[in-house]
Design a protein around this motif. Structure first.
Motif, PDB file in Angstrom:
ATOM      1  N   LEU A   6       0.767  -1.228   0.122  1.00 45.51           N
ATOM      2  CA  LEU A   6       0.022   0.008  -0.047  1.00 45.51           C
ATOM      3  C   LEU A   6       0.986   1.216  -0.098  1.00 45.51           C
ATOM      4  CD1 LEU A   6      -2.909   1.327   0.293  1.00 45.51           C
ATOM      5  CD2 LEU A   6      -2.630   1.190   2.483  1.00 45.51           C
ATOM      6  N   ALA A  53      -0.082   3.632  -2.725  1.00 50.57           N
ATOM      7  CA  ALA A  53      -0.506   5.052  -2.291  1.00 50.57           C
ATOM      8  C   ALA A  53       0.297   6.302  -2.290  1.00 50.57           C
ATOM      9  CB  ALA A  53      -1.399   4.815  -0.940  1.00 50.57           C
ATOM     10  N   PHE A  66      -1.136   9.209  -2.382  1.00 53.20           N
ATOM     11  CA  PHE A  66      -2.198   9.334  -1.623  1.00 53.20           C
ATOM     12  C   PHE A  66      -1.655   9.113  -0.184  1.00 53.20           C
ATOM     13  CE2 PHE A  66      -3.996   7.735  -5.457  1.00 53.20           C
ATOM     14  CZ  PHE A  66      -4.883   8.555  -5.930  1.00 53.20           C
ATOM     15  N   ARG A  94      -3.761   7.536   2.551  1.00 55.23           N
ATOM     16  CA  ARG A  94      -4.443   6.451   2.695  1.00 55.23           C
ATOM     17  C   ARG A  94      -3.734   5.585   3.652  1.00 55.23           C
ATOM     18  NH1 ARG A  94      -7.943   4.773  -2.634  1.00 55.23           N
ATOM     19  NH2 ARG A  94      -9.240   6.409  -2.373  1.00 55.23           N
ATOM     20  N   GLN A 118      -4.641   3.545   6.842  1.00 58.48           N
ATOM     21  CA  GLN A 118      -4.439   2.079   6.994  1.00 58.48           C
ATOM     22  C   GLN A 118      -3.865   1.599   8.351  1.00 58.48           C
ATOM     23  OE1 GLN A 118      -6.299   0.140   5.465  1.00 58.48           O
ATOM     24  NE2 GLN A 118      -5.435  -1.853   4.672  1.00 58.48           N
ATOM     25  N   THR A 156      -5.175   1.150  -4.818  1.00 61.62           N
ATOM     26  CA  THR A 156      -5.016   0.837  -3.500  1.00 61.62           C
ATOM     27  C   THR A 156      -6.088  -0.041  -2.790  1.00 61.62           C
ATOM     28  OG1 THR A 156      -6.401   2.516  -2.984  1.00 61.62           O
ATOM     29  CG2 THR A 156      -4.023   3.178  -3.078  1.00 61.62           C
ATOM     30  N   SER A 157      -7.143  -0.550  -3.464  1.00 63.57           N
ATOM     31  CA  SER A 157      -8.243  -1.360  -2.960  1.00 63.57           C
ATOM     32  C   SER A 157      -8.273  -2.588  -3.936  1.00 63.57           C
ATOM     33  CB  SER A 157      -9.353  -0.322  -3.082  1.00 63.57           C
ATOM     34  OG  SER A 157      -9.942   0.078  -4.178  1.00 63.57           O
ATOM     35  N   TYR A 189      -6.703  -1.637   0.845  1.00 61.75           N
ATOM     36  CA  TYR A 189      -6.997  -0.562   1.535  1.00 61.75           C
ATOM     37  C   TYR A 189      -8.540  -0.485   1.934  1.00 61.75           C
ATOM     38  CZ  TYR A 189      -8.241   4.336   3.106  1.00 61.75           C
ATOM     39  OH  TYR A 189      -8.981   5.300   3.483  1.00 61.75           O
TER      40      TYR A 189
END
Length: 377
Positions: free
Chosen positions: A45, A49, A52, A55, A59, A269-270, A350
């Motif tokens: 991540l 990310a 970002f 994020r 997390q 990220t997801s 995430y």
């Protein structure tokens, strides 16, 4: 260590004794596997990310909350979990009804509830609330189980699955359906019934196709040939498979993924974080990740086999297969062998609600394992 050190007053204090008792419930093997997956998730991540950074910090908070939930759940004996089964199921159904009435709509789907400080996704609650309810029901019917009990169980499954599918969230509804089906199967569903249900499901495929939303049908068609819409519906699948293939055997290295950092991978990220991991760590990394998930599932199944009650055995077995299903579906979706259904990769993707649910599931497994040890002793 000297006798004087062992006899220090703080070592004999009630607080230290209480903490030792509480932490003794944590299963070292399961904790090590979950810890390894969490580390892999945070490392991946951090790269995914990069644009970002909030994020990643979010997390870290999510993992802290999930760890706290796991610790609390591990200290709740299975007998108390049984008492929570019916309230948890009813609360989950009521939350799903609340989503239908006053839910937050994002990208055309109404799946969230705004509770002020954050948003929650009630469908995540049903991933555990439904197996809890079914395990409780079949435990109560042990010794007097009839065919009619399986019909009642089917009704308990259909209610939340129908509410989730209406949001619409076909992927989660199918996974909640699978979670319920696992419990019913472990409870002793006759094979002839299982074959009949499979045949009925195949026969109803044309009806199911007609009831699907346009975007859901497009996802299935895109799976067959994503090049028919390379810049639209097929973009996710094509870019993800390019990233996986470009990783080769050993990957491009951490933070070196071009598909990732040039922002070709959507939802990186997801739901599509597995593509980021594959590009940067390659086939070898994928094999290690799969081995970790396999170890998680095997450990959960061993806990189920040695459980002390029907309730604990059904709950642990269903949790094991739920985790397998989530990992399998996400990896298959990102690899282009399954339709895109929006399923997170456990401990890697995430997300707060999903991570807390996983922490709760692992805590339940540890509670069941601890209870087995107490019973045997």
């Amino acid at each position: 260590m000297s006798d004087a050190a062992l006899n220090r007053p703080w070592r004999r204090s009630p607080l230290v004794f209480w903490l030792r008792e509480r932490f003794a419930v944590l299963d070292p093997a399961l904790l090590a596997i979950v810890g390894a997956l969490a580390l892999v998730g945070l490392v991946t991540l951090y790269s995914a990310a990069n644009d970002f950074p909030w994020r990643f910090t979010d997390q870290l908070r999510n993992f802290a909350v999930a760890a706290a939930v796991m610790f609390i759940a591990a200290n709740v004996p299975p007998s108390s979990l049984q008492k929570l089964a019916v309230p948890a199921y009813l609360a989950g159904v009521l939350l799903l009804v609340a989503v239908e009435v006053a839910g937050v709509t994002v990208k055309g789907a109404t799946r969230w509830l705004d509770i002020g400080v954050t948003r929650i996704q009630p469908s995540e609650v049903m991933r555990l609330a439904l197996p809890l309810m079914l395990a409780w029901y079949f435990h109560r019917r042990e010794g007097a189980r009839r065919s009619f009990d399986f019909l009642i169980a089917a009704v308990l499954v259909v209610v939340p699955v129908g509410l989730i599918a209406k949001q619409p969230d076909l992927g989660t509804s199918l996974l909640v359906l699978a979670a319920g089906t696992y419990v019913i199967f472990f409870a002793g569903l006759p094979w002839k019934w299982l074959a009949a249900l499979g045949a009925a499901g195949l026969a109803m495929l044309p009806l199911g196709w007609s009831l699907m939303h346009d975007y859901q049908r497009m996802r299935v068609l895109t799976l067959i040939d994503p090049t028919t819409d390379p810049l639209g519906k097929g973009f996710h699948t094509l870019q993800a498979t390019i990233a996986i293939g470009s990783g080769g055997a050993f990957g491009k290295g951490w933070m070196q993924g071009t598909q990732t950092h040039l922002e070709f991978i959507p939802e990186r990220t997801s739901d599509f974080i597995f593509a980021v991991f594959s590009e940067e760590f390659g086939l070898v990394g994928n094999l290690v990740l799969m081995a970790l998930f396999l170890a998680l599932v095997v450990r959960a199944l061993l806990i189920a086999v040695n459980a002390s009650t029907t309730f604990a055995r059904l709950l642990a077995g269903s949790i094991a297969l739920i985790m397998f299903t989530y990992a399998f579906v996400n990896m298959g979706m990102v690899s282009g062998v399954l339709p895109v259904v929006g399923v997170p990769l456990p401990f890697i993707s995430y997300g707060g609600t999903a991570l807390v649910t996983l922490g709760l599931a692992c805590g339940m497994l540890m509670s069941i394992h601890r209870n087995r040890k107490l019973v045997q002793s």
